[in-house]
Design an enzyme around this catalytic site. Sequence first.
Site, PDB file in Angstrom:
ATOM      1  N   ASP A 216      -2.590  -3.241  84.315  1.00  0.00           N
ATOM      2  CA  ASP A 216      -1.822  -2.943  83.357  1.00  0.00           C
ATOM      3  C   ASP A 216      -2.545  -3.797  82.383  1.00  0.00           C
ATOM      4  O   ASP A 216      -2.618  -4.755  82.326  1.00  0.00           O
ATOM      5  CB  ASP A 216      -0.115  -3.714  84.145  1.00  0.00           C
ATOM      6  CG  ASP A 216       0.919  -1.968  82.821  1.00  0.00           C
ATOM      7  OD1 ASP A 216       1.917  -1.704  83.857  1.00  0.00           O
ATOM      8  OD2 ASP A 216       1.170  -2.353  81.439  1.00  0.00           O
ATOM      9  N   ILE A 217      -2.505  -2.382  82.241  1.00  0.00           N
ATOM     10  CA  ILE A 217      -3.514  -2.681  80.226  1.00  0.00           C
ATOM     11  C   ILE A 217      -2.574  -3.884  79.565  1.00  0.00           C
ATOM     12  O   ILE A 217      -3.181  -4.766  78.204  1.00  0.00           O
ATOM     13  CB  ILE A 217      -3.676  -1.450  79.815  1.00  0.00           C
ATOM     14  CG1 ILE A 217      -5.312  -1.792  78.882  1.00  0.00           C
ATOM     15  CG2 ILE A 217      -2.448  -1.205  79.214  1.00  0.00           C
ATOM     16  CD1 ILE A 217      -6.296  -2.517  79.156  1.00  0.00           C
TER      17      ILE A 217
ATOM     18  N   HIS B  15       5.397  -1.641  90.036  1.00  0.00           N
ATOM     19  CA  HIS B  15       4.366  -2.108  89.372  1.00  0.00           C
ATOM     20  C   HIS B  15       4.534  -3.889  90.435  1.00  0.00           C
ATOM     21  O   HIS B  15       5.168  -3.885  91.151  1.00  0.00           O
ATOM     22  CB  HIS B  15       5.661  -3.454  88.036  1.00  0.00           C
ATOM     23  CG  HIS B  15       5.670  -1.767  86.685  1.00  0.00           C
ATOM     24  ND1 HIS B  15       4.645  -2.386  85.558  1.00  0.00           N
ATOM     25  CD2 HIS B  15       6.385  -1.024  86.943  1.00  0.00           C
ATOM     26  CE1 HIS B  15       4.958  -0.970  84.983  1.00  0.00           C
ATOM     27  NE2 HIS B  15       5.835  -0.674  85.600  1.00  0.00           N
TER      28      HIS B  15
ATOM     29  N   GLU C 197       7.532   4.971  80.560  1.00  0.00           N
ATOM     30  CA  GLU C 197       6.877   5.244  79.825  1.00  0.00           C
ATOM     31  C   GLU C 197       6.035   6.099  80.216  1.00  0.00           C
ATOM     32  O   GLU C 197       5.393   7.411  79.763  1.00  0.00           O
ATOM     33  CB  GLU C 197       6.306   3.835  79.711  1.00  0.00           C
ATOM     34  CG  GLU C 197       5.177   3.460  78.396  1.00  0.00           C
ATOM     35  CD  GLU C 197       4.381   2.672  78.502  1.00  0.00           C
ATOM     36  OE1 GLU C 197       4.667   1.877  78.696  1.00  0.00           O
ATOM     37  OE2 GLU C 197       3.076   2.759  78.071  1.00  0.00           O
TER      38      GLU C 197
ATOM     39  N   HIS D  33       5.479   4.426  89.275  1.00  0.00           N
ATOM     40  CA  HIS D  33       3.814   3.893  89.397  1.00  0.00           C
ATOM     41  C   HIS D  33       4.819   2.544  90.064  1.00  0.00           C
ATOM     42  O   HIS D  33       6.177   2.267  90.404  1.00  0.00           O
ATOM     43  CB  HIS D  33       2.929   3.950  88.350  1.00  0.00           C
ATOM     44  CG  HIS D  33       4.238   3.533  87.253  1.00  0.00           C
ATOM     45  ND1 HIS D  33       4.203   4.665  86.793  1.00  0.00           N
ATOM     46  CD2 HIS D  33       4.905   2.543  86.176  1.00  0.00           C
ATOM     47  CE1 HIS D  33       5.066   4.439  85.814  1.00  0.00           C
ATOM     48  NE2 HIS D  33       5.107   3.308  85.459  1.00  0.00           N
TER      49      HIS D  33
END
Length: 129
Positions: free
Chosen positions: A29-30, A95, A88, A93
């Site tokens: 994750d960025i 996490h 978002e 996805h």
Amino acid sequence: MPSIFTKIINGEIPCYKIAEDDHFFAFLDINPNVKGHTLCIPKKEIDKITDLDEETYLGLMGFSRKIAKAMEAAIDCKRVGITVIGLEVPHAHVHLIPLDQMKDATFQHKVSLKAQEFEAIAAQIRSKL
Ligand code: 5GP
């Protein structure tokens, strides 16, 4: 229009990749809650995880489990939390978040990492796969 995650899968947007197979892709994750925060996605672009067909859903969870185990071996943490949000990015996805305390799971506290730190933690996780 393809999601930002489809662009990552296609190599149109860079990422710190952890792993991929025919159907799934894992990358850092960025904007991580903590160092090592990883996302696992199906290559098939579907917004909500609950809308995935059962095979893809179960495959994504199995793939995520494999990555989480590598993270637990690579990172000093109490455990790896598994969370689904999806507010978002409209591409399902999972996490995977190394946890030591509840605030690591809250998405209210973020860490900022240099490129070298992203690269190093990605390599550490990959080495345990
Ligand atoms: P959610 O959709 O579950 O609320 O959050 C989406 C997650 O994707 C966020 O944690 C955010 O930091 C991450 N994210 C959004 N855009 C990018 C991107 O371009 N690259 C990476 N690696 N992560 C992203």
